[in-house]
Design a protein around this motif. Sequence first.
Motif, PDB file in Angstrom:
ATOM      1  N   HIS A  65       4.934 -30.612  -7.293  1.00  0.00           N
ATOM      2  CA  HIS A  65       6.298 -30.839  -7.614  1.00  0.00           C
ATOM      3  C   HIS A  65       6.585 -32.075  -8.531  1.00  0.00           C
ATOM      4  O   HIS A  65       7.064 -32.092  -9.491  1.00  0.00           O
ATOM      5  N   VAL A  66       5.995 -33.192  -7.924  1.00  0.00           N
ATOM      6  CA  VAL A  66       6.071 -34.774  -8.564  1.00  0.00           C
ATOM      7  C   VAL A  66       5.232 -34.744  -9.884  1.00  0.00           C
ATOM      8  O   VAL A  66       5.735 -35.104 -10.956  1.00  0.00           O
ATOM      9  N   PHE A  67       4.128 -33.747 -10.060  1.00  0.00           N
ATOM     10  CA  PHE A  67       3.239 -33.946 -11.366  1.00  0.00           C
ATOM     11  C   PHE A  67       4.085 -33.264 -12.393  1.00  0.00           C
ATOM     12  O   PHE A  67       4.517 -33.949 -13.434  1.00  0.00           O
ATOM     13  N   GLU A  68       4.589 -32.100 -12.000  1.00  0.00           N
ATOM     14  CA  GLU A  68       5.451 -31.083 -12.886  1.00  0.00           C
ATOM     15  C   GLU A  68       6.662 -32.016 -13.318  1.00  0.00           C
ATOM     16  O   GLU A  68       7.041 -31.909 -14.606  1.00  0.00           O
ATOM     17  N   THR A  69       7.333 -32.465 -12.245  1.00  0.00           N
ATOM     18  CA  THR A  69       8.639 -32.939 -12.649  1.00  0.00           C
ATOM     19  C   THR A  69       8.419 -34.248 -13.612  1.00  0.00           C
ATOM     20  O   THR A  69       9.360 -34.607 -14.369  1.00  0.00           O
ATOM     21  N   GLU A  70       7.508 -35.144 -13.261  1.00  0.00           N
ATOM     22  CA  GLU A  70       7.311 -36.282 -14.087  1.00  0.00           C
ATOM     23  C   GLU A  70       7.156 -35.839 -15.441  1.00  0.00           C
ATOM     24  O   GLU A  70       7.492 -36.493 -16.635  1.00  0.00           O
ATOM     25  N   ILE A  71       6.379 -34.967 -15.576  1.00  0.00           N
ATOM     26  CA  ILE A  71       5.950 -34.348 -16.955  1.00  0.00           C
ATOM     27  C   ILE A  71       7.434 -34.011 -17.698  1.00  0.00           C
ATOM     28  O   ILE A  71       7.631 -34.260 -18.838  1.00  0.00           O
ATOM     29  N   HIS A  72       8.029 -33.081 -17.102  1.00  0.00           N
ATOM     30  CA  HIS A  72       9.270 -32.639 -17.530  1.00  0.00           C
ATOM     31  C   HIS A  72      10.248 -34.037 -17.698  1.00  0.00           C
ATOM     32  O   HIS A  72      10.896 -34.043 -18.823  1.00  0.00           O
ATOM     33  N   ASN A  73      10.527 -34.904 -16.913  1.00  0.00           N
ATOM     34  CA  ASN A  73      11.157 -36.214 -17.241  1.00  0.00           C
ATOM     35  C   ASN A  73      10.640 -36.812 -18.704  1.00  0.00           C
ATOM     36  O   ASN A  73      11.349 -37.168 -19.441  1.00  0.00           O
ATOM     37  N   THR A  74       9.318 -36.826 -18.780  1.00  0.00           N
ATOM     38  CA  THR A  74       8.716 -37.519 -19.973  1.00  0.00           C
ATOM     39  C   THR A  74       9.267 -36.791 -21.286  1.00  0.00           C
ATOM     40  O   THR A  74       9.987 -37.210 -22.183  1.00  0.00           O
ATOM     41  N   ILE A  75       9.246 -35.316 -21.114  1.00  0.00           N
ATOM     42  CA  ILE A  75       9.745 -34.434 -22.084  1.00  0.00           C
ATOM     43  C   ILE A  75      11.157 -34.761 -22.357  1.00  0.00           C
ATOM     44  O   ILE A  75      11.432 -34.832 -23.641  1.00  0.00           O
ATOM     45  N   VAL A  76      12.072 -34.764 -21.471  1.00  0.00           N
ATOM     46  CA  VAL A  76      13.223 -34.845 -21.589  1.00  0.00           C
ATOM     47  C   VAL A  76      13.799 -36.236 -22.246  1.00  0.00           C
ATOM     48  O   VAL A  76      14.486 -36.582 -22.977  1.00  0.00           O
TER      49      VAL A  76
END
Lengths: 392, 98
Positions: A65-76
């Motif tokens: 969850h945190v790994f995927e979410t951090e990448i999502h945040n970087t993208i956004v």
Amino acid sequence: MGQISKRRSSVSFDYSAMSFTPPSDPVNRKSEIKVSQLCELCHCRKALLRRPKNLQKVCKLCFFHVFETEIHNTIVSNKLFHRGEKVAVGASGGKDSTVLAYILKLLNERHDYGIEIILLSIDEGIIGYRDDSLATVKRNQVQYNLPLEIVSYRDLYNWTMDEIVACAGVRNSCTYCGVFRRQALDRGAAKLGIAHVVTGHNADDMAETVLMNIFRGDVARLEKSTAIITQSTGSPIKRSKPFKYSYQKEIVLYAHYKKLDYFSTECSYAPEAFRGTARELMKNLEMQRPSCILDIIHSGENLVLKPKRQKKISPSEVMEVRSDGAVSLGRPSKFVDGNTCERCGYLSSNKICKACILLEGLERNRAKMTLDTDTSTGGAARLTRELERLTF
Amino acid sequence: MVSVTVEFLGGLDVIVNKQRIHQVQIDEEGVDMKRLISYIADQMITNKNDVEVFLEDGSVRPGILTLINDTDWELEGGEGYLLEDKDVISFTSTLHGG
Ligand SMILES: [Zn+2]
Ligand SMILES: [Zn+2]
């Protein structure tokens, strides 16, 4: 230079190449878990790893969850994508690009980015290395149900890496391969009408590059090396690195826990030596203080020199580096550099691009040498690989 | 005596006959990770030149991820962890190209 022949691999490829052995699932599950062993996020499952960036102990599900979410945040937060965009993943079959393809597909579905993802692979023409890694990419194509395009050095430059090595020697192979591969991804993408290439460069790679550029005192490259998006003026191709802040260790763990199928053998021509010293230094620093990787990136991002000459500041937040080395102010979220190559029209900070210079040297040598292509393609790579195995 | 599964992943299988998964039995009492590592270096790595790919100063090289039943070995006591039957120990190289 030959025509680019696009090979769109069909789904009905050879399944006998499905040689992936996933890691085993543990059978020993401790019935009793001490409170100190619990995940620091959900407090209910056993922690499996300690995150290098903050030393937090987390369980497998919280890690995902945190790994995927951090990448999502970087993208956004960096606005990497826009709806309807076609995005090519530079897919080598290695861990970083395999995890990148998997996660981009997942996030695109989860958060509805509305992007179209294509796997773009470069066939350098290294017998025994690239064939195997391309087989991995072809399996990924099926596993993730993503279209795959393969562009070869032979198509683009009329030389395979095996031929280049036979001509220029193993010692220079990384120089050639690096220059040619960078262009190959852009040219392949342009050919397919794709304006955005994402690559799997991770935080470790970036910190290493920052260190190397600091050691060399290469200011222009230092600024460029930490930009998450790079684009050259006049170029239709934008490059980005969604894993800029992702630790290599976590990428490998993610691939391990998700049982992703990736290829992991050294390039036949670059046994360990490539970036070896900086990498060793990084790994030893990381042992002492795991956050150092992000710290070094942070330092790199903030090491911005004053421009030599005051030039007009571009209104966008694009940073511009002109051929004379002048840098305009602005946040280094994008990097732009000037001219195009006189010979091939490809973007280049010099009159003639590096690839054309290298190709010219190669052609001159090819004329001199009596090259038996048949033995050179198989022979050089194989011989190097054998030698490498002996001294690994 | 203890019997465990040992895996060499991320390209590390090249040092152990290119075989990723090994069943390992050590006929000793109280086998810990330190003992397993020396066993691997002495008994399993075929070419002695490859030992330095696996070890640095007698311990697992930085850049190799060591998991005990999928848990980072640092959280399990590292070299002092006592092996149990059916444990799955994996060593994964993180250094190979991306
Ligand atoms: Zn948790
Ligand atoms: Zn050119």
